[in-house]
Design an enzyme around this catalytic site. Sequence first.
Site, PDB file in Angstrom:
ATOM      1  N   CYS B  76       8.854  30.500  12.592  1.00 25.24           N
ATOM      2  CA  CYS B  76       9.524  29.260  11.835  1.00 25.24           C
ATOM      3  C   CYS B  76       8.948  28.989  10.635  1.00 25.24           C
ATOM      4  O   CYS B  76       9.058  29.518   9.421  1.00 25.24           O
ATOM      5  CB  CYS B  76       9.676  28.250  12.750  1.00 25.24           C
ATOM      6  SG  CYS B  76      10.723  26.812  12.394  1.00 25.24           S
ATOM      7  N   HIS B 175      12.395  30.473  17.503  1.00 29.54           N
ATOM      8  CA  HIS B 175      11.000  30.251  18.170  1.00 29.54           C
ATOM      9  C   HIS B 175      10.925  30.945  19.463  1.00 29.54           C
ATOM     10  O   HIS B 175      11.565  30.561  20.396  1.00 29.54           O
ATOM     11  CB  HIS B 175      10.914  28.525  18.623  1.00 29.54           C
ATOM     12  CG  HIS B 175      10.828  27.887  17.611  1.00 29.54           C
ATOM     13  ND1 HIS B 175       9.312  27.396  16.863  1.00 29.54           N
ATOM     14  CD2 HIS B 175      11.596  27.249  16.566  1.00 29.54           C
ATOM     15  CE1 HIS B 175       9.562  26.454  16.112  1.00 29.54           C
ATOM     16  NE2 HIS B 175      10.814  26.546  15.601  1.00 29.54           N
ATOM     17  N   GLU B 177       8.895  31.203  21.417  1.00 33.73           N
ATOM     18  CA  GLU B 177       8.205  30.663  22.496  1.00 33.73           C
ATOM     19  C   GLU B 177       9.075  29.547  23.249  1.00 33.73           C
ATOM     20  O   GLU B 177       8.698  29.037  24.214  1.00 33.73           O
ATOM     21  CB  GLU B 177       6.711  29.774  22.003  1.00 33.73           C
ATOM     22  CG  GLU B 177       7.166  28.430  21.133  1.00 33.73           C
ATOM     23  CD  GLU B 177       7.469  28.782  19.731  1.00 33.73           C
ATOM     24  OE1 GLU B 177       7.960  29.985  19.328  1.00 33.73           O
ATOM     25  OE2 GLU B 177       7.373  27.993  18.867  1.00 33.73           O
TER      26      GLU B 177
END
Lengths: 250, 193
Positions: B76, B175, B177
């Site tokens: 990001c 993202h 994650e």
Amino acid sequence: MLKKRIIPCLDIKNGRTVKGVNFVGLRDAGDPIDLAKRYVKEGADELVFLDITATIEERKTLIQLVKRIAAAINIPFTVGGGIQSVEQVAALITAGADKVSINSAAVKRPALIQEIADRFGSQCVVVAIDTKLVAGKWEVFVRGGRQGTALETTAWAVEVARLGAGEILLTSMNQDGTKAGFALEITQQVSELVNIPVIASGGAGKPTHFKTLFQKTEASAGLAASIFHDEEVAIPVLKNYLKKEKIAIR
Amino acid sequence: MIAIIKYNAGNIASVQNALARLGATSEITDDAATILRADKVIFPGVGEASSAMAYLRAKGIDETIRKIKKPMLGICLGLQLMCMSSEEGNTACLGIFGARVKVFPPKDKVPHMGWNNFSMLQAHPILRGIKEEDNLYYVHRYFASLSKETIATCDYIQKFSTVLHKDNFYATQFHPEKSAETGARILQNFLDL
């Protein structure tokens, strides 16, 4: 193509999931982690945890819970309920919340929106707006919907976007709990006026309500609680239905 | 050990949590020796570009990043800071990738927030096992233009770089994650490099 999001909401009290109608007759509905994991597995796009506790002691429990949620799930989640200061936001973000939702405190002191956006970025500020149609006007309500304000909903939405909100969570109190469908008109009015995503909430009862929401309005997401919780509408069933209806869904 | 670069940007704990779910040990650090000793480095972040660059320069982290020889993954804001420049606060960035970071024109809702699919310009180890129709989670107001290092693009308002690679440097605009199983697979692919 950007997908429309389906967002289950979990009410939290003293670290546990609770269920009730309008916060009355609350009963324990289990460990939030278990329910959150179930929703993630079923394909929820994000989760919202709404803390409905009041005391400072219970708030400490919330921080611990947020840490456990962040460790357990791999999709974004928002935490809201009673947030009044940048310090509270810092504690929640540090614990692992992706976004925070503010409501009454933003009405009381709109600068809070900007303060949070400046420190943590707009993307983590969700402004929740509870709205009710009163004498032909969509009025903003605060304090869990118990107190009216002088604010008109579309004007307040424009103001929160200007102050740096990253998203609006719009709940129609007229629809909330009715399971009769989302408040399409006000949702579209707000969506048209602001250039940030709008999450529609209140009134979801069956899959067609989500289809109508996404076909008739520019809402980016639909939020619901009890229908997912009670498995009246299972998330995989809902998402498959919406895909068949050509709605962009993950 | 995976080093997660600590700087004035949020969302760092999420990366550590995601690595822990994959069984990888990580350390959040801004110490040059620790970063350069790590097997892999992750450069995460949600924040504002010009203040992040100012912080990296003040702490000498920009120089440390240039010295990294092991695989590094920017996420990001991390991706954006690895480009030439950013319109966010009009700052020069690290210049690892030739892409420039620009603000989305207000032709649709901004931020670009939510789940989106992508187009693969070439098969790449970081995207092994991932299909173009798989969705990844985004939240950003600025985007990286296409450059010769672009591996995959995403289309929102316009096409932008969503995966970049040059030498030992990798980056994703989404993202991983926070992108459920698809994101976990991409992180695992990075760990497997």
